[in-house]
Write an enzyme that holds these catalytic residues in place. Structure first.
Site, mmCIF file in Angstrom:
data_model
loop_
_atom_site.group_PDB
_atom_site.id
_atom_site.type_symbol
_atom_site.label_atom_id
_atom_site.label_comp_id
_atom_site.label_asym_id
_atom_site.label_seq_id
_atom_site.Cartn_x
_atom_site.Cartn_y
_atom_site.Cartn_z
ATOM 1 N N LYS A 91 0.809 -1.227 0.000
ATOM 2 C CA LYS A 91 0.000 0.000 0.000
ATOM 3 C C LYS A 91 0.840 1.272 0.000
ATOM 4 C CE LYS A 91 -4.499 -1.510 1.331
ATOM 5 N NZ LYS A 91 -4.362 -2.907 1.797
ATOM 6 N N GLU A 113 -9.826 6.686 3.312
ATOM 7 C CA GLU A 113 -10.750 5.728 3.916
ATOM 8 C C GLU A 113 -9.931 4.508 4.319
ATOM 9 O OE1 GLU A 113 -10.099 5.748 0.727
ATOM 10 O OE2 GLU A 113 -9.684 3.620 0.397
ATOM 11 N N SER A 382 1.704 -9.801 -0.894
ATOM 12 C CA SER A 382 1.374 -8.371 -0.797
ATOM 13 C C SER A 382 1.672 -7.744 0.560
ATOM 14 C CB SER A 382 -0.098 -8.152 -1.147
ATOM 15 O OG SER A 382 -0.935 -8.985 -0.368
HETATM 16 C C1 LIG Z 1 -5.198 -3.960 1.443
HETATM 17 C C2 LIG Z 1 -4.475 -5.204 1.179
HETATM 18 C C3 LIG Z 1 -4.827 -6.049 0.095
HETATM 19 C C4 LIG Z 1 -6.013 -5.814 -0.774
HETATM 20 O O1 LIG Z 1 -5.995 -4.665 -1.532
HETATM 21 P P1 LIG Z 1 -5.717 -4.657 -3.092
HETATM 22 O O2 LIG Z 1 -6.004 -3.269 -3.479
HETATM 23 O O3 LIG Z 1 -6.653 -5.648 -3.711
HETATM 24 O O4 LIG Z 1 -4.308 -5.038 -3.301
HETATM 25 C C5 LIG Z 1 -4.037 -7.160 -0.143
HETATM 26 N N1 LIG Z 1 -2.975 -7.470 0.636
HETATM 27 C C6 LIG Z 1 -2.629 -6.695 1.691
HETATM 28 C C7 LIG Z 1 -1.457 -7.101 2.509
HETATM 29 C C8 LIG Z 1 -3.364 -5.547 1.997
HETATM 30 O O5 LIG Z 1 -3.000 -4.792 3.048
#
Ligand SMILES: *Cc1c(COP(=O)(O)O)cnc(C)c1O
Length: 401
Positions: A91, A113, A382
């Site tokens: 993020k 948000e 992610s």
């Molecule tokens: C917020 C988040 C997501 C989901 O958001 P996307 O916009 O779909 O990437 C996925 N993995 C993590 C670790 C997150 O914090």
């Protein structure tokens, strides 16, 4: 069908656009112009890349999960380590980009948000970094469920506003942030947390997150001399996934797989957060058109996922388009499968993944054994799972002190 997107109105095929009030049209036009200028300004990207390198710690490595791969006995699994970024997930790539844009536009205050609090924390982080005021809108129920992230945001100097309307979760927080933006567009920049919302947000969030896929293309060649056979990522709103996928769209040899949150099963009415996999109809929410979970009256459905970050009834418009043209295959992984993948990565690799990322990992774990030993699956990890240990403990019947 060839892929050209978005058009000048912000449509990816039939999805996207900007369905907002007149006041916001003006704000979005201002943003569109500012971004178009920034996009063509090497100095903007130099500053972006500088912060990604020295503040976030990029490039994030790609790691061969050898023990896990050997245990599964099929394709090799590689992990793109977005979990190693400052603040724990992908993020921050996006919030740095948008904060730099805010600075360029002369805005002194940012709003955001947040659902689980991850985007709120990433926004509060960059606001502190760039000396801006920050207000984060968060559903009242989420504030209770995500207390440590609320405190993190406060430590970073942000104001957290409880949203009491609707289901008191992410969907309502985003409505409230859009409302607030209407009231103070002159000095305020709205940092949206995923590749969704009205145009030009899906495009600019994607552009900032493309650092993920662009790095992968270089790193895979350095590591193994070629691109992966499959690249897989979890899909909430879709920002980490589009960041990985977009640079690979024209590489037809790379299969792209997006994994939605199957919750208790995509066949349930509203116990999942998988709009594409459950064949949801097209609808409009938060200023853009896409597949959207709704009941028979067109009301937005409640959603459920073990991972708060995937718990969203819609999906970014570029994903809807990539699904429609068949370039990306979307599927879902249920809560229990994601949890099992979470534990596997802990035990086999010494990495505690985010529950969101565990969905992509679960797909790899299920599919690697069906593939050839020479094949490669690249998983976008992610985020890290420190934020999730209370959830996992509770589901395992353990109360942490
Ligand atoms: C917020 C988040 C997501 C989901 O958001 P996307 O916009 O779909 O990437 C996925 N993995 C993590 C670790 C997150 O914090």
């Amino acid at each position: 069908m060839s892929y050209i997107a978005p058009d000048e109105k912000g449509f990816f095929g039939e999805f996207g656009g900007s369905f907002v009030s007149e006041t916001l049209i003006r704000a979005l036009d201002e943003l569109k112009i500012a971004y178009a200028q920034a996009k063509n300004d090497p100095a903007f990207w130099a500053e972006f890349n500088h912060d990604l390198a020295l503040y976030v710690g990029r490039p994030s490595p790609i790691y061969y999960a050898e023990r896990l791969s050997q245990h599964l006995g099929g394709a090799k699994i590689y992990l793109k380590r977005e979990d190693l970024n400052h603040s724990g997930a992908h993020k921050i790539n996006n919030t740095i980009g948008q904060a730099l844009l805010a600075k360029r536009m002369g805005k002194k205050r940012v709003i955001a948000e947040t659902g689980a609090g991850q985007h709120g924390v990433a926004s509060a982080t960059v606001a502190a970094r760039f000396g801006m005021q920050c207000t984060v809108f968060m559903g009242a129920d989420d504030i209770v469920r995500q207390a440590p992230n609320v405190y993190r945001m406060k430590l970073l100097g942000a104001k957290v506003v409880a949203v009491d309307s609707g289901s008191r979760t992410l969907k309502d927080a985003m409505n409230e942030a859009l409302r607030e933006w209407v009231a103070c567009v002159d000095d305020t920049f709205y940092i949206i947390g995923t590749a969704a919302g009205p145009a030009p947000y899906p495009e600019l969030v994607r552009d900032f997150q493309c650092v993920i896929g662009n790095e992968c293309k270089t790193q895979m060649v350095e590591l193994v001399g070629r691109q992966p056979d499959v690249a897989v990522a979890c899909v909430g709103g879709g920002s980490n996934a589009i960041g990985l996928f977009h640079p690979y769209i024209d590489e037809q040899s790379v299969r792209l797989v997006g994994v939605e949150a199957g919750g208790l099963g995509v066949e349930t009415l509203d116990k999942h957060a998988a709009p594409i996999s459950s064949n949801s109809p097209v609808g409009v929410l938060h200023g853009f058109k896409s597949y959207l979970m709704q009941d028979e009256n067109g009301q937005v459905s409640a959603t459920h996922s073990v991972s708060a970050g995937l718990d969203y009834p819609g999906v970014g418009p570029e994903h809807a388009h990539l699904h429609k043209i068949g370039r990306v295959a979307y599927t879902a992984v249920n809560d229990d499968e994601a949890l099992s993948a979470f534990h596997d990565l802990c035990r086999f690799e010494g990495i505690i993944p985010a529950l969101e990322s565990s969905h992509a990992l679960a797909w790899a774990i299920q599919n690697a054994p069906k593939m050839d030993k020479e094949q490669i699956i690249l998983v976008n990890l992610s985020g890290r799972g420190d934020k999730d240990i209370n959830t996992v403990a509770k589901l395992s019947g353990i109360e942490l002190g």
